[in-house]
Design a protein around this motif. Structure first.
Motif, mmCIF file in Angstrom:
data_model
loop_
_atom_site.group_PDB
_atom_site.id
_atom_site.type_symbol
_atom_site.label_atom_id
_atom_site.label_comp_id
_atom_site.label_asym_id
_atom_site.label_seq_id
_atom_site.Cartn_x
_atom_site.Cartn_y
_atom_site.Cartn_z
ATOM 1 N N MET A 1 0.665 -1.082 0.023
ATOM 2 C CA MET A 1 0.042 -0.062 -0.105
ATOM 3 C C MET A 1 0.905 1.149 0.138
ATOM 4 N N ILE A 2 0.405 2.200 -0.965
ATOM 5 C CA ILE A 2 0.962 3.506 -0.927
ATOM 6 C C ILE A 2 0.220 4.646 -0.498
ATOM 7 N N ASN A 3 0.585 5.454 0.603
ATOM 8 C CA ASN A 3 -0.063 6.627 1.009
ATOM 9 C C ASN A 3 0.891 8.068 0.590
ATOM 10 N N THR A 4 0.344 8.949 0.455
ATOM 11 C CA THR A 4 0.943 10.120 0.237
ATOM 12 C C THR A 4 0.303 11.291 1.109
ATOM 13 N N TYR A 5 1.276 11.907 1.934
ATOM 14 C CA TYR A 5 0.728 13.315 2.651
ATOM 15 C C TYR A 5 1.633 14.367 1.955
ATOM 16 N N TYR A 6 1.079 15.519 1.991
ATOM 17 C CA TYR A 6 1.784 16.738 1.388
ATOM 18 C C TYR A 6 1.471 18.026 2.323
ATOM 19 N N VAL A 7 2.213 18.925 2.341
ATOM 20 C CA VAL A 7 1.838 20.206 2.646
ATOM 21 C C VAL A 7 1.800 21.442 1.602
ATOM 22 N N ASN A 8 0.684 21.883 1.299
ATOM 23 C CA ASN A 8 0.589 23.027 0.106
ATOM 24 C C ASN A 8 0.963 24.406 0.539
ATOM 25 N N LEU A 9 0.979 25.232 -0.209
ATOM 26 C CA LEU A 9 1.593 26.332 -0.059
ATOM 27 C C LEU A 9 0.827 27.130 1.068
ATOM 28 N N ASN A 10 -0.238 26.805 1.636
ATOM 29 C CA ASN A 10 -1.308 27.374 2.541
ATOM 30 C C ASN A 10 -1.034 26.527 3.596
ATOM 31 N N ASN A 11 0.115 25.969 4.062
ATOM 32 C CA ASN A 11 0.089 25.002 5.154
ATOM 33 C C ASN A 11 -0.924 24.289 5.398
ATOM 34 N N GLU A 12 -1.716 23.447 4.577
ATOM 35 C CA GLU A 12 -2.810 22.679 4.578
ATOM 36 C C GLU A 12 -2.027 21.272 4.375
ATOM 37 N N VAL A 13 -2.577 20.273 5.356
ATOM 38 C CA VAL A 13 -2.076 19.117 5.135
ATOM 39 C C VAL A 13 -3.121 18.124 4.482
ATOM 40 N N LYS A 14 -2.663 17.579 3.426
ATOM 41 C CA LYS A 14 -3.738 16.844 2.508
ATOM 42 C C LYS A 14 -3.047 15.299 2.171
ATOM 43 N N ASN A 34 3.877 0.891 2.730
ATOM 44 C CA ASN A 34 3.604 -0.091 3.650
ATOM 45 C C ASN A 34 3.328 -1.607 2.968
ATOM 46 N N GLU A 35 4.170 -2.376 2.996
ATOM 47 C CA GLU A 35 3.943 -3.546 2.239
ATOM 48 C C GLU A 35 3.813 -3.322 0.808
ATOM 49 N N PRO A 36 4.619 -2.892 0.175
ATOM 50 C CA PRO A 36 4.123 -2.203 -1.285
ATOM 51 C C PRO A 36 4.246 -3.305 -1.971
ATOM 52 N N SER A 37 3.333 -3.378 -3.276
ATOM 53 C CA SER A 37 3.570 -4.182 -4.443
ATOM 54 C C SER A 37 4.929 -3.718 -5.274
ATOM 55 N N VAL A 77 18.417 3.403 7.789
ATOM 56 C CA VAL A 77 17.672 2.446 8.017
ATOM 57 C C VAL A 77 17.442 2.310 9.497
ATOM 58 N N PHE A 78 16.336 2.186 10.061
ATOM 59 C CA PHE A 78 15.919 2.170 11.332
ATOM 60 C C PHE A 78 15.514 0.655 11.774
ATOM 61 N N TYR A 79 15.458 0.172 13.101
ATOM 62 C CA TYR A 79 14.829 -0.856 13.650
ATOM 63 C C TYR A 79 13.973 -0.795 14.552
ATOM 64 N N ALA A 80 12.852 -1.326 14.490
ATOM 65 C CA ALA A 80 11.784 -1.476 15.685
ATOM 66 C C ALA A 80 11.899 -2.846 16.207
ATOM 67 N N LEU A 81 11.396 -3.196 17.217
ATOM 68 C CA LEU A 81 11.231 -4.518 17.963
ATOM 69 C C LEU A 81 9.863 -4.977 17.834
ATOM 70 N N ASP A 82 9.602 -6.216 17.517
ATOM 71 C CA ASP A 82 8.521 -7.008 17.512
ATOM 72 C C ASP A 82 8.303 -7.437 18.908
ATOM 73 N N TYR A 103 9.822 3.349 3.732
ATOM 74 C CA TYR A 103 9.531 2.019 3.176
ATOM 75 C C TYR A 103 9.953 0.775 3.949
ATOM 76 N N HIS A 104 8.522 0.049 4.296
ATOM 77 C CA HIS A 104 8.644 -0.870 5.326
ATOM 78 C C HIS A 104 7.746 -2.201 4.852
ATOM 79 N N LYS A 105 8.225 -3.357 5.343
ATOM 80 C CA LYS A 105 7.644 -4.636 4.685
ATOM 81 C C LYS A 105 6.478 -5.000 6.067
ATOM 82 N N GLU A 106 6.544 -4.455 6.910
ATOM 83 C CA GLU A 106 5.513 -4.707 8.080
ATOM 84 C C GLU A 106 4.909 -3.512 8.628
#
Length: 314
Positions: A1-14, A34-37, A77-82, A103-106
């Motif tokens: 899955m791919i998700n995109t967030y951006y801040v426009n010139l009016n400082n609005e988060v979309k 997130n777990e992208p194809s 590269v960061f690492y979290a713990l399961d 980019y993460h596979k979990e």
């Protein structure tokens, strides 16, 4: 899955699905894979035009925590713990002047938390570096529950000391605990080194407040490493103490058995002599010979036990 967030010139988060769907000018953009194809992962090459080796590191090869500087972006590269397995889970981050790509596979709860904060604007994110630092902070803070749990287990060994429990079970549990500590240390130690390089390298060109935030994260990692090392030292002491205690008990048992063996050696010799049944043994015809021999054997045993007692051998 791919998700995109951006801040426009009016400082609005979309939020949109793909960076290709952005139709207005923007200050900066965050793309979360997130777990992208395979098709979704092509955005790394086609839209951002990252170096092929970096893409290979993120999509194929499992890395240790690392920081690499490229011409116009950094790869981290960061690492979290399961929570269940204590295994490390990798998250790869590309960060440039006006974008950040995760980019993460979990699925990462830390990422979901930052997304909610961004969309609700509960925290002000002025640039991609703020996203980076908040992700890192959440990952590091989530190490604490694992470490506190291990620390509680270590302290519980003191309570088990007063309980009738076999040394074998206790030693087995100690080794299991040390294995968990090793798994945690294999994640925390490289992360501490990574954050140190990020702070001292000054490649990210952090502002003063961001640098203080990174120092705060580094302090947490230092504390975690101190707790892990202290727990490992305590488990080593527990293991050594119980091994020593077990050896002490075994030595006492062997000492007592040896004393009894030594006491019975002369008695066995006497019994063996008079058990040979030779014809010419005058004592066999004595009326009180049996009683006399018994008394002699008892006296010998008492004398030897008295000597051992005076020497405090038991």
């Amino acid at each position: 899955m791919i998700n995109t967030y951006y801040v426009n010139l009016n400082n609005e988060v979309k939020a949109v699905s793909s960076p290709y769907d952005i139709t207005e000018d923007k200050k900066w953009i965050w793309v979360d894979l997130n777990e992208p194809s395979e098709d979704e992962a092509k955005v790394l090459e086609e839209y951002f035009k990252f170096h092929p080796l970096t893409i290979d590191d993120a999509t194929v090869v499992q890395q240790r925590p690392k920081f690499k500087q490229y011409e116009d972006y950094q790869f981290i590269v960061f690492y979290a713990l399961d929570l269940k397995t204590l295994e490390s889970e990798e998250i790869d981050i590309f960060i440039g002047e006006d974008y950040i790509v995760t980019y993460h596979k979990e699925r990462f709860e830390e990422i979901d938390t930052i997304v909610r904060k961004l969309l609700n604007q509960s925290i002000q994110f002025n640039e991609p570096k703020d996203i980076l630092l908040n992700i890192l902070d959440d990952i590091v803070d989530n190490y604490f529950p694992f470490i506190y749990d291990i620390e509680d287990k270590v302290f519980n060994f003191e309570d088990r000391h007063n309980v009738d429990i076999s040394t074998k079970n206790l030693i087995d549990d100690t080794f299991d605990l040390r294995q968990e500590l090793l798994l945690i240390k294999r994640t925390v130690q490289p992360m501490k080194d990574l954050v140190y390089r990020m702070r001292e390298g000054k490649v990210l060109q952090l502002q003063e407040q961001q640098l203080l935030y990174l120092t705060h994260i580094y302090d947490h990692l230092m504390k975690q490493m101190e707790m892990v090392d202290a727990s490992r030292e305590m488990t080593s002491d527990i293991r050594d103490n119980y091994i020593s205690l077990n050896s002490f008990k075994m030595n006492n048992i062997m000492k007592i058995l040896t004393i009894y063996s030594v006491v019975f050696m002369p008695l066995t010799l006497i019994a063996g002599i008079y058990g040979m049944n030779f014809t010419n043994m005058p004592e066999l015809s004595w009326h009180y010979a049996y009683y006399v021999v018994l008394v002699i054997m008892i006296v010998i045993a008492l004398i030897m036990l008295t000597i051992f007692k005076k020497k405090k051998w038991f």
